[in-house]
Design a protein around this motif. Structure first.
Motif, PDB file in Angstrom:
ATOM      1  N   ALA A 136      65.048  24.336  14.913  1.00  0.00           N
ATOM      2  CA  ALA A 136      65.344  24.107  16.565  1.00  0.00           C
ATOM      3  C   ALA A 136      66.984  23.815  16.502  1.00  0.00           C
ATOM      4  CB  ALA A 136      64.665  22.647  16.723  1.00  0.00           C
ATOM      5  N   LEU A 137      67.574  23.051  15.591  1.00  0.00           N
ATOM      6  CA  LEU A 137      68.781  23.114  15.613  1.00  0.00           C
ATOM      7  C   LEU A 137      69.445  24.409  15.611  1.00  0.00           C
ATOM      8  CD1 LEU A 137      69.693  20.198  13.370  1.00  0.00           C
ATOM      9  CD2 LEU A 137      70.176  20.303  15.685  1.00  0.00           C
ATOM     10  N   ARG A 138      69.216  25.088  14.602  1.00  0.00           N
ATOM     11  CA  ARG A 138      69.700  26.562  14.444  1.00  0.00           C
ATOM     12  C   ARG A 138      69.788  27.418  15.655  1.00  0.00           C
ATOM     13  NH1 ARG A 138      68.588  31.731  13.309  1.00  0.00           N
ATOM     14  NH2 ARG A 138      66.160  31.457  13.398  1.00  0.00           N
ATOM     15  N   ILE A 186      66.420  18.616   3.489  1.00  0.00           N
ATOM     16  CA  ILE A 186      65.383  19.722   4.490  1.00  0.00           C
ATOM     17  C   ILE A 186      64.303  20.077   3.825  1.00  0.00           C
ATOM     18  CG2 ILE A 186      65.442  21.767   5.962  1.00  0.00           C
ATOM     19  CD1 ILE A 186      68.591  21.456   5.619  1.00  0.00           C
ATOM     20  N   GLU A 187      63.116  19.498   4.197  1.00  0.00           N
ATOM     21  CA  GLU A 187      61.781  20.126   3.522  1.00  0.00           C
ATOM     22  C   GLU A 187      60.656  19.410   4.398  1.00  0.00           C
ATOM     23  OE1 GLU A 187      62.303  18.007  -0.311  1.00  0.00           O
ATOM     24  OE2 GLU A 187      61.444  16.363   0.303  1.00  0.00           O
ATOM     25  N   GLY A 188      59.315  20.167   4.130  1.00  0.00           N
ATOM     26  CA  GLY A 188      58.323  19.737   4.851  1.00  0.00           C
ATOM     27  C   GLY A 188      58.149  20.251   6.149  1.00  0.00           C
ATOM     28  N   GLY A 189      56.903  19.815   6.578  1.00  0.00           N
ATOM     29  CA  GLY A 189      56.492  20.279   8.094  1.00  0.00           C
ATOM     30  C   GLY A 189      55.460  21.284   8.287  1.00  0.00           C
ATOM     31  N   LEU A 243      62.765  17.896   8.927  1.00  0.00           N
ATOM     32  CA  LEU A 243      61.572  18.964   8.562  1.00  0.00           C
ATOM     33  C   LEU A 243      62.286  20.465   8.916  1.00  0.00           C
ATOM     34  CD1 LEU A 243      58.790  17.014  10.530  1.00  0.00           C
ATOM     35  CD2 LEU A 243      59.347  17.049   7.941  1.00  0.00           C
ATOM     36  N   TYR A 244      61.342  21.308   8.291  1.00  0.00           N
ATOM     37  CA  TYR A 244      61.927  22.657   8.690  1.00  0.00           C
ATOM     38  C   TYR A 244      61.868  22.919  10.202  1.00  0.00           C
ATOM     39  CZ  TYR A 244      61.642  23.828   3.630  1.00  0.00           C
ATOM     40  OH  TYR A 244      61.926  24.042   2.335  1.00  0.00           O
ATOM     41  N   PRO A 273      65.933  27.666   5.385  1.00  0.00           N
ATOM     42  CA  PRO A 273      67.175  27.243   5.116  1.00  0.00           C
ATOM     43  C   PRO A 273      67.854  27.730   3.617  1.00  0.00           C
ATOM     44  CG  PRO A 273      65.874  25.269   5.131  1.00  0.00           C
ATOM     45  CD  PRO A 273      65.078  26.557   5.194  1.00  0.00           C
ATOM     46  N   ILE A 274      69.360  27.891   3.906  1.00  0.00           N
ATOM     47  CA  ILE A 274      69.937  28.487   2.569  1.00  0.00           C
ATOM     48  C   ILE A 274      70.049  27.062   1.710  1.00  0.00           C
ATOM     49  CG2 ILE A 274      70.691  30.561   3.658  1.00  0.00           C
ATOM     50  CD1 ILE A 274      73.476  29.257   3.940  1.00  0.00           C
ATOM     51  N   ILE A 275      70.046  26.186   1.937  1.00  0.00           N
ATOM     52  CA  ILE A 275      70.418  25.086   1.438  1.00  0.00           C
ATOM     53  C   ILE A 275      69.164  23.822   1.354  1.00  0.00           C
ATOM     54  CG2 ILE A 275      72.995  24.952   1.649  1.00  0.00           C
ATOM     55  CD1 ILE A 275      72.159  22.717   4.051  1.00  0.00           C
TER      56      ILE A 275
END
Length: 193
Positions: free
Chosen positions: A44-46, A92-95, A38-39, A15-17
């Motif tokens: 999945a959203l993207r 947004i992190e982890g996974g 999570l990443y 992600p860019i953010i």
């Protein structure tokens, strides 16, 4: 019965953010805490909502089954709804993920870029031309996040983990009631002057 082994999920781009923060006149009254997306939930959203892929197509790109993709997507929607309704910050992190190609980080302009042509060696940043580039290692990045900065009480010395985007001086020490101060972690990135 033993738990299922969680398969690594393929992510095309990081992600860019790093997250989102609520704002407005009542943002001071928000409930404390963060919602961690999570990443793989971001991906999945993207794929589903931004790239407009069907769940079967998106699941193939992530290297998971369609039902697993649907569970990841539903979890992401639930977390975002919780953040919106309760006014919480999203990080947004982890996974358990891996990237589909090698990613690099420019030490000069701080941009991230990948190398889809694996035969070609990357020698400079495509944005600024700097030769100061390094491999982007997500596990190293997550380890840096795990070595969290601290909020410390100047009176009694109590240390608590710092929450991103919430200044330490907005926390009262649970022990003595004084305002906390930030204690920087030596591993955290320092901004350039």
């Amino acid at each position: 019965m033993s738990p299922r082994i969680k398969v690594f999920r393929k992510i095309l781009n990081p992600p860019i953010i790093k997250g989102f923060k609520p704002y407005g006149k009542d943002s001071e009254k928000q409930k404390p805490g963060l919602v961690n997306l999570l990443y793989e939930e971001y991906e999945a959203l993207r794929l589903s909502d931004y790239d407009k892929l069907k769940h079967l197509q998106a699941s193939a790109l992530m290297g998971v089954s369609r039902p697993t993709f649907t569970r990841i997507y539903a979890s992401a929607l639930g977390k975002i709804a919780k953040a919106f309704v309760e006014g919480k910050q999203i990080t947004i992190e982890g996974g358990k993920i891996y990237f589909d190609s090698n990613w690099f980080h420019c030490c000069e302009c701080l941009c991230y870029f990948n190398n889809p042509e694996k035969e070609t060696k990357i020698e400079a940043c495509p944005l600024c031309g700097s030769p100061q580039i390094e491999n982007y290692d997500l596990t190293k990045e997550n380890n840096k996040l795990n070595k969290a900065d601290l909020c410390i009480c100047p009176s009694c010395g109590l240390k608590i983990e710092h929450q991103n985007s919430i200044p330490c001086n907005r926390h009262e020490c649970p022990k003595c009631g004084n305002l906390m101060k930030r204690k920087k972690n030596p591993h955290s990135k320092q901004p350039k002057p």
